[in-house]
Design a protein around this motif. Structure first.
Motif, PDB file in Angstrom:
ATOM      1  N   MET A   1      46.389  16.551  82.719  1.00 58.21           N
ATOM      2  CA  MET A   1      46.827  16.148  81.395  1.00 58.21           C
ATOM      3  C   MET A   1      47.657  14.875  81.494  1.00 58.21           C
ATOM      4  O   MET A   1      48.395  14.685  82.441  1.00 58.21           O
ATOM      5  CB  MET A   1      47.666  17.259  80.757  1.00 58.21           C
ATOM      6  N   ALA A   2      47.540  14.017  80.487  1.00 56.12           N
ATOM      7  CA  ALA A   2      48.258  12.749  80.499  1.00 56.12           C
ATOM      8  C   ALA A   2      49.674  12.947  79.991  1.00 56.12           C
ATOM      9  O   ALA A   2      49.922  13.038  78.795  1.00 56.12           O
ATOM     10  CB  ALA A   2      47.520  11.728  79.628  1.00 56.12           C
ATOM     11  N   CYS A   3      50.645  13.032  80.914  1.00 55.79           N
ATOM     12  CA  CYS A   3      52.028  13.276  80.528  1.00 55.79           C
ATOM     13  C   CYS A   3      52.609  12.127  79.725  1.00 55.79           C
ATOM     14  O   CYS A   3      53.570  12.310  78.978  1.00 55.79           O
ATOM     15  CB  CYS A   3      52.869  13.517  81.779  1.00 55.79           C
ATOM     16  N   SER A   4      52.071  10.938  79.883  1.00 55.78           N
ATOM     17  CA  SER A   4      52.608   9.780  79.161  1.00 55.78           C
ATOM     18  C   SER A   4      52.450   9.954  77.660  1.00 55.78           C
ATOM     19  O   SER A   4      53.374   9.681  76.884  1.00 55.78           O
ATOM     20  CB  SER A   4      51.918   8.502  79.626  1.00 55.78           C
ATOM     21  N   TRP A   5      51.258  10.405  77.220  1.00 57.88           N
ATOM     22  CA  TRP A   5      51.083  10.606  75.776  1.00 57.88           C
ATOM     23  C   TRP A   5      51.981  11.721  75.268  1.00 57.88           C
ATOM     24  O   TRP A   5      52.522  11.649  74.147  1.00 57.88           O
ATOM     25  CB  TRP A   5      49.627  10.907  75.421  1.00 57.88           C
ATOM     26  N   LEU A   6      52.176  12.760  76.078  1.00 56.02           N
ATOM     27  CA  LEU A   6      52.994  13.887  75.661  1.00 56.02           C
ATOM     28  C   LEU A   6      54.431  13.447  75.422  1.00 56.02           C
ATOM     29  O   LEU A   6      55.028  13.761  74.378  1.00 56.02           O
ATOM     30  CB  LEU A   6      52.936  14.987  76.720  1.00 56.02           C
ATOM     31  N   SER A   7      54.989  12.714  76.344  1.00 51.93           N
ATOM     32  CA  SER A   7      56.365  12.228  76.187  1.00 51.93           C
ATOM     33  C   SER A   7      56.492  11.333  74.971  1.00 51.93           C
ATOM     34  O   SER A   7      57.474  11.423  74.212  1.00 51.93           O
ATOM     35  CB  SER A   7      56.807  11.470  77.443  1.00 51.93           C
ATOM     36  N   ALA A   8      55.493  10.481  74.768  1.00 50.92           N
ATOM     37  CA  ALA A   8      55.541   9.566  73.631  1.00 50.92           C
ATOM     38  C   ALA A   8      55.510  10.314  72.306  1.00 50.92           C
ATOM     39  O   ALA A   8      56.274   9.998  71.382  1.00 50.92           O
ATOM     40  CB  ALA A   8      54.370   8.579  73.715  1.00 50.92           C
ATOM     41  N   VAL A   9      54.631  11.311  72.192  1.00 50.03           N
ATOM     42  CA  VAL A   9      54.523  12.075  70.943  1.00 50.03           C
ATOM     43  C   VAL A   9      55.796  12.863  70.682  1.00 50.03           C
ATOM     44  O   VAL A   9      56.329  12.873  69.571  1.00 50.03           O
ATOM     45  CB  VAL A   9      53.304  13.019  70.987  1.00 50.03           C
ATOM     46  N   VAL A  10      56.320  13.528  71.701  1.00 45.50           N
ATOM     47  CA  VAL A  10      57.521  14.339  71.539  1.00 45.50           C
ATOM     48  C   VAL A  10      58.708  13.465  71.150  1.00 45.50           C
ATOM     49  O   VAL A  10      59.472  13.796  70.234  1.00 45.50           O
ATOM     50  CB  VAL A  10      57.824  15.129  72.828  1.00 45.50           C
ATOM     51  N   ASP A  11      58.861  12.321  71.821  1.00 44.89           N
ATOM     52  CA  ASP A  11      59.983  11.425  71.531  1.00 44.89           C
ATOM     53  C   ASP A  11      59.853  10.792  70.150  1.00 44.89           C
ATOM     54  O   ASP A  11      60.852  10.522  69.481  1.00 44.89           O
ATOM     55  CB  ASP A  11      60.081  10.336  72.592  1.00 44.89           C
ATOM     56  N   ASP A  12      58.621  10.577  69.721  1.00 49.15           N
ATOM     57  CA  ASP A  12      58.392   9.905  68.441  1.00 49.15           C
ATOM     58  C   ASP A  12      58.528  10.844  67.250  1.00 49.15           C
ATOM     59  O   ASP A  12      58.686  10.397  66.124  1.00 49.15           O
ATOM     60  CB  ASP A  12      56.995   9.269  68.437  1.00 49.15           C
ATOM     61  N   PHE A  13      58.485  12.138  67.486  1.00 48.24           N
ATOM     62  CA  PHE A  13      58.440  13.086  66.368  1.00 48.24           C
ATOM     63  C   PHE A  13      59.677  12.954  65.479  1.00 48.24           C
ATOM     64  O   PHE A  13      59.564  12.792  64.275  1.00 48.24           O
ATOM     65  CB  PHE A  13      58.320  14.522  66.891  1.00 48.24           C
ATOM     66  N   ASN A  14      60.853  13.063  66.057  1.00 50.18           N
ATOM     67  CA  ASN A  14      62.113  12.800  65.365  1.00 50.18           C
ATOM     68  C   ASN A  14      62.148  13.403  63.959  1.00 50.18           C
ATOM     69  O   ASN A  14      62.149  12.679  62.949  1.00 50.18           O
ATOM     70  CB  ASN A  14      62.348  11.283  65.281  1.00 50.18           C
ATOM     71  N   PRO A  15      62.187  14.722  63.848  1.00 51.33           N
ATOM     72  CA  PRO A  15      62.200  15.344  62.523  1.00 51.33           C
ATOM     73  C   PRO A  15      63.435  14.947  61.717  1.00 51.33           C
ATOM     74  O   PRO A  15      64.565  15.209  62.122  1.00 51.33           O
ATOM     75  CB  PRO A  15      62.195  16.844  62.839  1.00 51.33           C
ATOM     76  N   HIS A  16      63.221  14.283  60.607  1.00 53.05           N
ATOM     77  CA  HIS A  16      64.319  13.755  59.805  1.00 53.05           C
ATOM     78  C   HIS A  16      64.585  14.593  58.562  1.00 53.05           C
ATOM     79  O   HIS A  16      65.569  14.392  57.860  1.00 53.05           O
ATOM     80  CB  HIS A  16      64.004  12.314  59.372  1.00 53.05           C
ATOM     81  N   ASN A  17      63.693  15.520  58.270  1.00 56.30           N
ATOM     82  CA  ASN A  17      63.806  16.357  57.089  1.00 56.30           C
ATOM     83  C   ASN A  17      63.935  17.805  57.552  1.00 56.30           C
ATOM     84  O   ASN A  17      63.055  18.313  58.258  1.00 56.30           O
ATOM     85  CB  ASN A  17      62.561  16.181  56.206  1.00 56.30           C
ATOM     86  N   GLN A  18      65.009  18.487  57.184  1.00 58.64           N
ATOM     87  CA  GLN A  18      65.215  19.854  57.680  1.00 58.64           C
ATOM     88  C   GLN A  18      64.115  20.810  57.231  1.00 58.64           C
ATOM     89  O   GLN A  18      63.818  21.806  57.893  1.00 58.64           O
ATOM     90  CB  GLN A  18      66.562  20.391  57.200  1.00 58.64           C
ATOM     91  N   TRP A  19      63.464  20.491  56.108  1.00 62.93           N
ATOM     92  CA  TRP A  19      62.432  21.390  55.594  1.00 62.93           C
ATOM     93  C   TRP A  19      61.123  21.255  56.351  1.00 62.93           C
ATOM     94  O   TRP A  19      60.450  22.249  56.606  1.00 62.93           O
ATOM     95  CB  TRP A  19      62.199  21.106  54.105  1.00 62.93           C
TER      96      TRP A  19
END
Length: 299
Positions: A1-19
């Motif tokens: 599995m490509a760990c680079s894409w995984l880190s990028a997606v997880v870091d980019d998610f940044n949930p800004h809305n509690q809902w």
């Protein structure tokens, strides 16, 4: 599995809305849309399509990393029955199902828990006692009626202020926003049934959240003022919302109801819905995480 894409997606998610904050992920192995709700401490699989055999592995890794980073205790989703074995191979369990959710196929509601606390039901015995009582209820086919002087109508934009007020009065906490702005934004795909008393005050409401693609609807947002309960208002609204769905050729109606509420579960049992399972600690409602029962009716 490509760990680079995984880190990028997880870091980019940044949930800004509690809902709920959602992201769409496109990989060689899958396309998926997932949502994080910090308020419900839950990840929801909104959509998915596996393109290769690696798809389920990549999705499972993504879910585990997101839940770890954002301290989410549960991941869940409505998946196609044909994919159940793929999900169970990654630690998911089937909690309930919805008949003909995808028109040609049932949906299985699957869940995976992260940490022991979230997967432990604190009300399982009470839940079963309610289900046992419901087994004794006979379906009469009686058409619900309103008390004299009460009126019913489908909500329009001018009703959202009083609807928001009623929901806030009935529920200490709710899994989704119930402010006027949010409710107004839902009117395109959600039908709200409202009951007003003889004095013109809104005293009961419920909704059908429609899915036009698959012709199903979730019957939800049931709320009745405490001093108006026991008058058959919820069954009346449910009956009339179902009529709207039938007019538009919807095939499946379902609900995710609080397992601790005998009266709410009774409404659906009496209306001919059948119980398909319980979702453990599924959402933050009325002050804490609660188990939710799934009921459905398919035409």
């Amino acid at each position: 599995m490509a760990c680079s894409w995984l880190s990028a997606v997880v870091d980019d998610f940044n949930p800004h809305n509690q809902w709920g904050t959602s992201r769409t992920i496109h990989l060689e192995s899958l396309n998926a849309e997932v949502e994080i709700s910090l308020y419900n401490k839950r990840l929801t699989i909104l959509n998915y399509s596996f393109l290769t055999n690696e798809g389920i592995l990549d999705l499972a890794d993504l879910i585990e990393n997101l839940c770890s980073k954002y301290d989410l205790g549960k991941a869940w989703g409505k998946i196609r029955r044909k994919d159940l074995e793929l999900y169970t191979s990654q630690g998911f369990t089937a909690e309930a199902y919805i008949d003909n959710f995808f028109i040609d196929e049932d949906a299985v509601i699957c869940a995976k828990y992260f940490g022991d606390q979230r997967k432990l039901s604190l009300t399982s015995q009470h839940n079963q006692e309610i289900l046992d009582r419901l087994d004794l209820i006979q379906i009469t086919g009686h058409t619900p009626e309103l008390p004299a002087g009460y009126s019913y109508r489908i909500a329009e934009a001018q009703d959202v202020e009083v609807l928001s007020s009623l929901l806030s009065q009935v529920f200490k906490t709710y899994p989704y926003p119930i402010d006027q702005t949010y409710l107004l934004s839902t009117l395109e795909h959600t039908v709200y049934g409202l009951v007003y008393n003889p004095e013109g005050a809104l005293v009961a409401a419920a909704s059908a959240e429609t899915n036009g693609e698959f012709k199903n609807a979730e019957m939800t947002d049931f709320a009745t003022s405490p001093d108006e309960r026991g008058k058959g208002l919820a069954p009346f609204i449910l009956y009339n919302l179902e009529k709207v769905l039938q007019e538009h050729e919807y095939r499946t109606a379902y609900t995710i109801a609080r397992s601790s509420s005998f009266s709410m579960n009774k409404v659906f049992k009496s209306a001919g819905y059948h119980y398909t399972g319980t979702l453990t600690n599924n959402c933050n409602i009325s002050g804490g995480f609660e188990d939710m029962n799934v009921w459905c009716k398919s035409h």
